[in-house]
Design a protein around this motif. Structure first.
Motif, mmCIF file in Angstrom:
data_model
loop_
_atom_site.group_PDB
_atom_site.id
_atom_site.type_symbol
_atom_site.label_atom_id
_atom_site.label_comp_id
_atom_site.label_asym_id
_atom_site.label_seq_id
_atom_site.Cartn_x
_atom_site.Cartn_y
_atom_site.Cartn_z
ATOM 1 N N ILE A 70 0.845 -1.203 0.000
ATOM 2 C CA ILE A 70 0.000 0.000 0.000
ATOM 3 C C ILE A 70 0.877 1.248 0.000
ATOM 4 C CG2 ILE A 70 -1.671 1.354 1.348
ATOM 5 C CD1 ILE A 70 -2.784 -1.427 2.326
ATOM 6 N N ALA A 71 1.891 1.275 0.859
ATOM 7 C CA ALA A 71 2.791 2.438 0.942
ATOM 8 C C ALA A 71 3.448 2.716 -0.400
ATOM 9 C CB ALA A 71 3.844 2.216 2.023
ATOM 10 N N LYS A 72 3.835 1.671 -1.098
ATOM 11 C CA LYS A 72 4.456 1.838 -2.415
ATOM 12 C C LYS A 72 3.458 2.426 -3.417
ATOM 13 C CE LYS A 72 6.923 -0.675 -6.008
ATOM 14 N NZ LYS A 72 7.412 -1.974 -6.466
ATOM 15 N N TRP A 73 2.231 1.910 -3.414
ATOM 16 C CA TRP A 73 1.223 2.378 -4.368
ATOM 17 C C TRP A 73 0.840 3.826 -4.133
ATOM 18 C CZ3 TRP A 73 -1.084 2.653 -8.728
ATOM 19 C CH2 TRP A 73 -1.159 1.550 -9.570
ATOM 20 N N VAL A 74 0.640 4.201 -2.871
ATOM 21 C CA VAL A 74 0.145 5.566 -2.628
ATOM 22 C C VAL A 74 1.176 6.629 -2.982
ATOM 23 C CG1 VAL A 74 -1.568 4.867 -0.911
ATOM 24 C CG2 VAL A 74 0.692 5.614 -0.139
ATOM 25 N N ARG A 75 2.436 6.252 -3.124
ATOM 26 C CA ARG A 75 3.456 7.215 -3.558
ATOM 27 C C ARG A 75 3.323 7.567 -5.040
ATOM 28 N NH1 ARG A 75 6.801 4.151 0.027
ATOM 29 N NH2 ARG A 75 7.675 2.958 -1.703
ATOM 30 N N GLN A 76 2.561 6.764 -5.782
ATOM 31 C CA GLN A 76 2.355 7.057 -7.204
ATOM 32 C C GLN A 76 1.651 8.411 -7.357
ATOM 33 O OE1 GLN A 76 3.595 4.899 -9.562
ATOM 34 N NE2 GLN A 76 4.379 3.789 -7.794
ATOM 35 N N ASP A 77 1.847 9.023 -8.517
ATOM 36 C CA ASP A 77 1.256 10.337 -8.768
ATOM 37 C C ASP A 77 -0.249 10.295 -8.962
ATOM 38 O OD1 ASP A 77 3.710 11.629 -8.604
ATOM 39 O OD2 ASP A 77 4.108 11.417 -10.750
ATOM 40 N N ARG A 78 -0.746 9.218 -9.578
ATOM 41 C CA ARG A 78 -2.166 9.165 -9.912
ATOM 42 C C ARG A 78 -2.714 7.767 -9.634
ATOM 43 N NH1 ARG A 78 -3.960 9.924 -14.955
ATOM 44 N NH2 ARG A 78 -5.614 11.314 -14.291
ATOM 45 N N TRP A 79 -3.916 7.708 -9.055
ATOM 46 C CA TRP A 79 -4.607 6.440 -8.821
ATOM 47 C C TRP A 79 -6.022 6.680 -8.328
ATOM 48 C CZ3 TRP A 79 -5.727 6.890 -3.711
ATOM 49 C CH2 TRP A 79 -4.772 7.460 -2.855
ATOM 50 N N ILE A 80 -6.839 5.639 -8.477
ATOM 51 C CA ILE A 80 -8.126 5.575 -7.795
ATOM 52 C C ILE A 80 -8.138 4.223 -7.101
ATOM 53 C CG2 ILE A 80 -9.375 4.769 -9.864
ATOM 54 C CD1 ILE A 80 -11.813 6.423 -8.703
ATOM 55 N N MET A 81 -8.310 4.246 -5.792
ATOM 56 C CA MET A 81 -8.167 3.053 -4.974
ATOM 57 C C MET A 81 -9.523 2.650 -4.399
ATOM 58 S SD MET A 81 -5.289 2.358 -2.042
ATOM 59 C CE MET A 81 -3.979 2.816 -3.174
ATOM 60 N N ASP A 82 -9.870 1.394 -4.629
ATOM 61 C CA ASP A 82 -11.140 0.826 -4.205
ATOM 62 C C ASP A 82 -10.915 -0.055 -2.982
ATOM 63 O OD1 ASP A 82 -13.471 -0.742 -3.990
ATOM 64 O OD2 ASP A 82 -12.971 -1.944 -5.741
ATOM 65 N N GLY A 83 -11.362 0.414 -1.814
ATOM 66 C CA GLY A 83 -11.246 -0.388 -0.605
ATOM 67 C C GLY A 83 -11.345 0.455 0.649
ATOM 68 N N THR A 84 -12.003 -0.089 1.655
ATOM 69 C CA THR A 84 -12.275 0.671 2.873
ATOM 70 C C THR A 84 -11.175 0.528 3.915
ATOM 71 O OG1 THR A 84 -14.619 0.397 2.418
ATOM 72 C CG2 THR A 84 -14.024 1.084 4.640
ATOM 73 N N ASN A 85 -10.702 -0.638 4.199
ATOM 74 C CA ASN A 85 -9.634 -0.938 5.150
ATOM 75 C C ASN A 85 -9.087 0.256 5.935
ATOM 76 O OD1 ASN A 85 -6.446 -1.387 5.569
ATOM 77 N ND2 ASN A 85 -7.574 -3.253 5.949
ATOM 78 N N THR A 86 -9.658 0.507 7.095
ATOM 79 C CA THR A 86 -9.269 1.675 7.895
ATOM 80 C C THR A 86 -7.868 1.569 8.476
ATOM 81 O OG1 THR A 86 -10.388 0.717 9.813
ATOM 82 C CG2 THR A 86 -11.632 2.315 8.489
ATOM 83 N N SER A 87 -7.336 0.353 8.613
ATOM 84 C CA SER A 87 -6.001 0.218 9.208
ATOM 85 C C SER A 87 -4.903 0.781 8.306
ATOM 86 C CB SER A 87 -5.702 -1.255 9.541
ATOM 87 O OG SER A 87 -5.552 -2.012 8.361
ATOM 88 N N SER A 88 -5.240 1.115 7.063
ATOM 89 C CA SER A 88 -4.251 1.738 6.176
ATOM 90 C C SER A 88 -4.593 3.196 5.863
ATOM 91 C CB SER A 88 -4.118 0.943 4.872
ATOM 92 O OG SER A 88 -5.333 0.963 4.154
ATOM 93 N N PHE A 89 -5.560 3.767 6.550
ATOM 94 C CA PHE A 89 -5.904 5.172 6.322
ATOM 95 C C PHE A 89 -4.724 6.092 6.617
ATOM 96 C CE2 PHE A 89 -10.833 5.699 6.420
ATOM 97 C CZ PHE A 89 -10.944 4.881 5.316
ATOM 98 N N ASP A 90 -3.869 5.703 7.573
ATOM 99 C CA ASP A 90 -2.710 6.534 7.886
ATOM 100 C C ASP A 90 -1.771 6.648 6.685
ATOM 101 O OD1 ASP A 90 -2.107 3.722 8.335
ATOM 102 O OD2 ASP A 90 -0.224 4.367 9.247
ATOM 103 N N LEU A 91 -1.759 5.648 5.822
ATOM 104 C CA LEU A 91 -0.939 5.677 4.606
ATOM 105 C C LEU A 91 -1.671 6.352 3.450
ATOM 106 C CD1 LEU A 91 0.328 1.969 4.668
ATOM 107 C CD2 LEU A 91 1.587 4.004 5.408
ATOM 108 N N ARG A 92 -2.960 6.084 3.338
ATOM 109 C CA ARG A 92 -3.713 6.501 2.150
ATOM 110 C C ARG A 92 -4.295 7.902 2.225
ATOM 111 N NH1 ARG A 92 -8.002 2.523 0.777
ATOM 112 N NH2 ARG A 92 -8.318 2.267 3.007
ATOM 113 N N LEU A 93 -4.904 8.265 3.342
ATOM 114 C CA LEU A 93 -5.591 9.554 3.401
ATOM 115 C C LEU A 93 -4.677 10.759 3.194
ATOM 116 C CD1 LEU A 93 -8.350 9.045 6.096
ATOM 117 C CD2 LEU A 93 -8.658 9.468 3.661
#
Length: 188
Positions: A70-93
Motif C-alpha cells: 500500500i505504501a508503495k502504491w500511494v506514492r504514485q502520482d495518480r490512482w483511484i483506490m477501491d477499498g475501505t480498510n481503515t487500518s491503512s488510512f494513515d498511509l492513504r488519506l
C-alpha cells in the motif's frame, strides 16, 4: 473530515483530482463507481483486495507485506483506490485528494453482494486475486448487515485522525451516483 454536501462541488473536485479513494460497504457499488471514474479520467485503478490483501485460494497476505505494498502504491502520482480498510488510512488519506464514500442502505449492499455472487459463481471477478472465486457466506452477509453500526464509526474516527481536511462525498443512493457520473461526463 471535510464533508461535501454538493455533488456538483464534488464533481468539480474530482475532475482535478489525481488520487481518489472510494470506500464503503461490500456490495454497495464502490468498485463499479471506481472503475467508471478510472476509465473516464485515465486513472490507474487499484483494487485493494487484488493488489494487497488476498493471495490465491483466499489466503490473506501478511499485514506487514500489505502495508508495504500500500505504501508503495500511494506514492504514485495518480490512482483511484477501491477499498475501505481503515487500518491503512494513515498511509492513504494523507495522499488522497478526495474520498467517495459509497454509503448505501444495507439491503442494497446485501442484494449487490448476492447478485455479484450469482453473476460470478465459481469464477474470479476481475478485481479479485486469481484463484479467489466469488463467494458469499453467513459471515460476509453479517459483515454487510452490520457494517453501518459496527464499521462506519471506525471509518469516521480514522478519517478524523488521518485526513481531517480531505474532502469526503457520501453517496447514499444510486440516484446520487448517477448524478455524479453524469456531472463527470460518464455514462451512468
Amino acid at each position: 473530515m471535510a464533508l461535501l454536501s454538493d455533488v456538483r462541488d464534488a464533481a468539480h473536485r474530482l475532475k482535478a483530482a489525481d488520487r481518489v479513494l472510494v470506500i464503503g460497504c461490500s456490495g454497495g457499488g464502490k468498485t463499479t463507481l471506481a472503475r467508471t471514474i478510472a476509465k473516464r479520467f485515465d486513472l490507474p485503478f487499484v483494487s485493494m483486495d487484488r493488489e494487497f490483501f488476498w493471495l490465491p485460494g483466499w489466503v490473506e497476505r501478511a499485514r506487514p507485506e500489505q502495508r508495504a505494498l500500500i505504501a508503495k502504491w500511494v506514492r504514485q502520482d495518480r490512482w483511484i483506490m477501491d477499498g475501505t480498510n481503515t487500518s491503512s488510512f494513515d498511509l492513504r488519506l494523507p495522499r488522497t485528494d478526495i474520498v467517495l464514500w459509497v454509503r448505501m442502505p444495507r439491503l442494497i449492499c446485501v442484494w449487490g453482494a448476492v447478485s455479484r455472487w450469482l453473476k460470478w459463481i465459481g469464477r474470479t471477478r476481475p478485481e479479485m486475486t486469481p484463484g479467489c472465486p466469488e463467494k458469499v457466506d453467513l459471515e460476509f452477509l453479517s459483515y454487510i448487515w452490520n457494517f453501518e453500526k459496527k464499521h462506519s464509526p471506525i471509518v469516521l474516527a480514522a478519517m478524523a485522525a488521518h485526513g481531517p481536511d480531505v474532502p469526503v462525498l457520501q453517496l447514499k443512493s444510486r440516484r446520487q451516483m448517477r448524478e455524479l457520473l453524469d456531472l463527470l461526463g460518464s455514462p451512468a
